[in-house]
Design a protein around this motif. Structure first.
Motif, PDB file in Angstrom:
ATOM      1  N   GLN A   1       0.822  -1.203   0.000  1.00 44.09           N
ATOM      2  CA  GLN A   1       0.000   0.000   0.000  1.00 44.09           C
ATOM      3  C   GLN A   1       0.859   1.258   0.000  1.00 44.09           C
ATOM      4  O   GLN A   1       0.554   2.252  -0.658  1.00 44.09           O
ATOM      5  N   LEU A   2       1.964   1.188   0.741  1.00 46.23           N
ATOM      6  CA  LEU A   2       2.875   2.331   0.816  1.00 46.23           C
ATOM      7  C   LEU A   2       3.515   2.605  -0.538  1.00 46.23           C
ATOM      8  O   LEU A   2       3.653   3.757  -0.957  1.00 46.23           O
ATOM      9  N   PHE A   3       3.895   1.545  -1.234  1.00 44.40           N
ATOM     10  CA  PHE A   3       4.493   1.698  -2.566  1.00 44.40           C
ATOM     11  C   PHE A   3       3.494   2.265  -3.578  1.00 44.40           C
ATOM     12  O   PHE A   3       3.852   3.075  -4.433  1.00 44.40           O
ATOM     13  N   TYR A   4       2.242   1.860  -3.476  1.00 46.02           N
ATOM     14  CA  TYR A   4       1.238   2.314  -4.433  1.00 46.02           C
ATOM     15  C   TYR A   4       0.702   3.705  -4.097  1.00 46.02           C
ATOM     16  O   TYR A   4       0.204   4.396  -4.983  1.00 46.02           O
ATOM     17  N   GLY A   5       0.811   4.122  -2.848  1.00 47.42           N
ATOM     18  CA  GLY A   5       0.077   5.301  -2.396  1.00 47.42           C
ATOM     19  C   GLY A   5       0.775   6.632  -2.509  1.00 47.42           C
ATOM     20  O   GLY A   5       0.180   7.661  -2.164  1.00 47.42           O
ATOM     21  N   GLY A   6       2.022   6.686  -2.967  1.00 43.48           N
ATOM     22  CA  GLY A   6       2.735   7.953  -2.961  1.00 43.48           C
ATOM     23  C   GLY A   6       2.716   8.710  -4.271  1.00 43.48           C
ATOM     24  O   GLY A   6       2.825   9.940  -4.277  1.00 43.48           O
ATOM     25  N   TRP A   7       2.564   8.006  -5.387  1.00 41.48           N
ATOM     26  CA  TRP A   7       2.742   8.632  -6.687  1.00 41.48           C
ATOM     27  C   TRP A   7       1.715   9.739  -6.943  1.00 41.48           C
ATOM     28  O   TRP A   7       2.064  10.868  -7.278  1.00 41.48           O
ATOM     29  N   GLY A   8       0.429   9.435  -6.749  1.00 45.26           N
ATOM     30  CA  GLY A   8      -0.601  10.426  -7.029  1.00 45.26           C
ATOM     31  C   GLY A   8      -0.502  11.640  -6.127  1.00 45.26           C
ATOM     32  O   GLY A   8      -0.661  12.785  -6.576  1.00 45.26           O
ATOM     33  N   LEU A   9      -0.216  11.408  -4.862  1.00 49.23           N
ATOM     34  CA  LEU A   9      -0.133  12.505  -3.903  1.00 49.23           C
ATOM     35  C   LEU A   9       1.019  13.443  -4.230  1.00 49.23           C
ATOM     36  O   LEU A   9       0.860  14.670  -4.269  1.00 49.23           O
ATOM     37  N   LEU A  10       2.195  12.886  -4.479  1.00 47.45           N
ATOM     38  CA  LEU A  10       3.365  13.724  -4.764  1.00 47.45           C
ATOM     39  C   LEU A  10       3.252  14.408  -6.124  1.00 47.45           C
ATOM     40  O   LEU A  10       3.699  15.551  -6.286  1.00 47.45           O
ATOM     41  N   LEU A  11       2.663  13.736  -7.101  1.00 42.55           N
ATOM     42  CA  LEU A  11       2.504  14.348  -8.415  1.00 42.55           C
ATOM     43  C   LEU A  11       1.579  15.554  -8.345  1.00 42.55           C
ATOM     44  O   LEU A  11       1.875  16.624  -8.903  1.00 42.55           O
ATOM     45  N   LEU A  12       0.464  15.403  -7.639  1.00 46.23           N
ATOM     46  CA  LEU A  12      -0.459  16.524  -7.502  1.00 46.23           C
ATOM     47  C   LEU A  12       0.185  17.664  -6.726  1.00 46.23           C
ATOM     48  O   LEU A  12       0.011  18.842  -7.078  1.00 46.23           O
ATOM     49  N   ALA A  13       0.948  17.346  -5.689  1.00 46.13           N
ATOM     50  CA  ALA A  13       1.646  18.384  -4.927  1.00 46.13           C
ATOM     51  C   ALA A  13       2.653  19.121  -5.802  1.00 46.13           C
ATOM     52  O   ALA A  13       2.789  20.349  -5.717  1.00 46.13           O
ATOM     53  N   ALA A  14       3.357  18.392  -6.662  1.00 46.87           N
ATOM     54  CA  ALA A  14       4.327  19.035  -7.560  1.00 46.87           C
ATOM     55  C   ALA A  14       3.631  19.936  -8.572  1.00 46.87           C
ATOM     56  O   ALA A  14       4.109  21.041  -8.879  1.00 46.87           O
ATOM     57  N   LEU A  15       2.489  19.499  -9.113  1.00 48.42           N
ATOM     58  CA  LEU A  15       1.747  20.325 -10.062  1.00 48.42           C
ATOM     59  C   LEU A  15       1.238  21.597  -9.399  1.00 48.42           C
ATOM     60  O   LEU A  15       1.293  22.695  -9.981  1.00 48.42           O
ATOM     61  N   ILE A  16       0.744  21.461  -8.170  1.00 47.50           N
ATOM     62  CA  ILE A  16       0.266  22.639  -7.435  1.00 47.50           C
ATOM     63  C   ILE A  16       1.412  23.600  -7.181  1.00 47.50           C
ATOM     64  O   ILE A  16       1.283  24.819  -7.376  1.00 47.50           O
ATOM     65  N   ALA A  17       2.559  23.071  -6.753  1.00 45.68           N
ATOM     66  CA  ALA A  17       3.715  23.928  -6.469  1.00 45.68           C
ATOM     67  C   ALA A  17       4.161  24.674  -7.716  1.00 45.68           C
ATOM     68  O   ALA A  17       4.443  25.884  -7.675  1.00 45.68           O
ATOM     69  N   ALA A  18       4.223  23.980  -8.851  1.00 43.36           N
ATOM     70  CA  ALA A  18       4.649  24.625 -10.096  1.00 43.36           C
ATOM     71  C   ALA A  18       3.652  25.682 -10.549  1.00 43.36           C
ATOM     72  O   ALA A  18       4.040  26.786 -10.967  1.00 43.36           O
ATOM     73  N   ALA A  19       2.351  25.375 -10.449  1.00 44.15           N
ATOM     74  CA  ALA A  19       1.332  26.330 -10.900  1.00 44.15           C
ATOM     75  C   ALA A  19       1.314  27.575 -10.023  1.00 44.15           C
ATOM     76  O   ALA A  19       1.268  28.707 -10.527  1.00 44.15           O
ATOM     77  N   VAL A  20       1.346  27.385  -8.717  1.00 45.10           N
ATOM     78  CA  VAL A  20       1.315  28.531  -7.800  1.00 45.10           C
ATOM     79  C   VAL A  20       2.565  29.386  -7.953  1.00 45.10           C
ATOM     80  O   VAL A  20       2.500  30.620  -7.994  1.00 45.10           O
ATOM     81  N   THR A  21       3.726  28.739  -8.063  1.00 47.98           N
ATOM     82  CA  THR A  21       4.979  29.491  -8.202  1.00 47.98           C
ATOM     83  C   THR A  21       5.006  30.274  -9.506  1.00 47.98           C
ATOM     84  O   THR A  21       5.402  31.447  -9.530  1.00 47.98           O
ATOM     85  N   ALA A  22       4.592  29.650 -10.601  1.00 47.53           N
ATOM     86  CA  ALA A  22       4.612  30.326 -11.899  1.00 47.53           C
ATOM     87  C   ALA A  22       3.674  31.532 -11.906  1.00 47.53           C
ATOM     88  O   ALA A  22       4.056  32.642 -12.325  1.00 47.53           O
ATOM     89  N   LEU A  23       2.442  31.348 -11.450  1.00 47.26           N
ATOM     90  CA  LEU A  23       1.488  32.451 -11.437  1.00 47.26           C
ATOM     91  C   LEU A  23       1.932  33.564 -10.488  1.00 47.26           C
ATOM     92  O   LEU A  23       1.839  34.756 -10.821  1.00 47.26           O
ATOM     93  N   SER A  24       2.448  33.178  -9.332  1.00 43.66           N
ATOM     94  CA  SER A  24       2.893  34.173  -8.357  1.00 43.66           C
ATOM     95  C   SER A  24       4.080  34.963  -8.863  1.00 43.66           C
ATOM     96  O   SER A  24       4.186  36.167  -8.620  1.00 43.66           O
ATOM     97  N   CYS A  25       4.972  34.291  -9.580  1.00 43.35           N
ATOM     98  CA  CYS A  25       6.142  34.974 -10.133  1.00 43.35           C
ATOM     99  C   CYS A  25       5.728  36.045 -11.132  1.00 43.35           C
ATOM    100  O   CYS A  25       6.230  37.180 -11.095  1.00 43.35           O
ATOM    101  N   VAL A  26       4.788  35.714 -12.007  1.00 43.08           N
ATOM    102  CA  VAL A  26       4.323  36.683 -12.999  1.00 43.08           C
ATOM    103  C   VAL A  26       3.601  37.841 -12.316  1.00 43.08           C
ATOM    104  O   VAL A  26       3.845  39.025 -12.630  1.00 43.08           O
TER     105      VAL A  26
END
Length: 280
Positions: free
Chosen positions: A77-102
């Motif tokens: 369960q631990l092996f299967y459960g991290g990919w979606g969470l971290l991917l969404l967190a990375a997308l949020i971080a990139a989107a917020v940083t890019a918009l905030s920078c502009v």
């Protein structure tokens, strides 16, 4: 004189190596956990939904971390459960940083926009992000990860944009930017060609910090079982569903909790170490 110069160079070289080693050590745990999350489905000893024993069973050769409430292998369960969470967190971080920078660069060039960002920041700080999650995702039940991304951008962008505006103010007041303005350059040119390229260090720092904030935000939403697109086996849901059996098999709760904490703390420490290295 030459001897003193050589000693100074040796000390400087030693300090640089120490800083590089510190950076490596701080980011290494997050890299390892992230790699395990990405490669997890291929490394998992059992299928995600396959029971391997009794509910909340103790550790065994077939289940190194025991079993969860449905008798499934906690390690798998631990092996299967991290990919979606971290991917969404990375997308949020990139989107917020890019918009905030502009927005921050525009605010530094156009002070009226800066005043609007300050008002938005005050509003975002008064309204808790968890309340925003509940308001948006309960009124928009099919939003899933997209709704969570919208919430993160609404509540994370104003504060982050204020940070970028403060950093961009010095760049906007520099001679070459003023010369570009005097020559009639457009606002997009000033933002993307003159200001943002000089904010690389701030972008890297804020990207790391936004990722940490996004991990906590996604974990909170997953713990509340609001976004349905992350699946039923992500780390935060594992904590929620297995909390009732923590006394029977603590690893069912501790393992996903430690995975989330290691990623967040390690990235936070890495951002601090890189920041100190740049200032040094």
């Amino acid at each position: 004189m030459n001897h003193a110069l050589r000693q100074s160079e040796q000390v400087a070289g030693t300090n640089r190596r120490r800083v590089q080693l510190l950076r490596l050590l701080t980011v290494l745990p997050a890299v390892l956990v992230t790699l395990l999350a990405v490669l997890g489905p291929a490394l998992a000893p059992h299928a995600s939904e396959t029971p391997v024993g009794i509910p909340f069973g103790h550790t065994s050769p077939d289940a190194w971390f025991g079993t969860d409430r449905l008798g499934r292998d906690v390690l798998s369960q631990l092996f299967y459960g991290g990919w979606g969470l971290l991917l969404l967190a990375a997308l949020i971080a990139a989107a917020v940083t890019a918009l905030s920078c502009v927005l921050g660069a525009i605010a530094a060039l156009r002070p009226r926009v800066g005043g609007f960002i300050e008002l938005a920041t005050d509003f975002a700080m008064l309204l808790p992000a968890v309340l925003g999650i509940l308001l948006v995702l309960t009124s928009w039940p099919d939003a899933g990860a997209i709704g969570l991304l919208v919430v993160a951008m609404l509540f994370g962008t104003p504060y982050c944009a204020r940070v970028f505006a403060a950093a961009a103010a010095g760049v906007a007041a520099s001679g070459y930017v003023e010369a570009a303005q005097a020559s009639g350059e457009t606002l997009p040119h000033l933002v993307f060609r003159e200001v943002i390229p000089n904010l690389r260090e701030v972008i890297a720092t804020q990207l790391g910090l936004r990722f940490v904030a996004a991990v906590y935000l996604v974990s909170t939403a997953s713990f509340l079982q609001l976004p349905t697109t992350l699946g039923a086996s992500n780390w935060a849901v594992m904590v929620r569903e297995n909390a009732s059996g923590m006394l029977l098999n603590p690893w069912a709760v501790l393992a996903p909790s430690l995975a989330i904490a290691v990623v967040a703390v390690s990235v936070n420490l890495a951002v601090t170490a890189f920041g100190r290295g740049e200032r040094g």
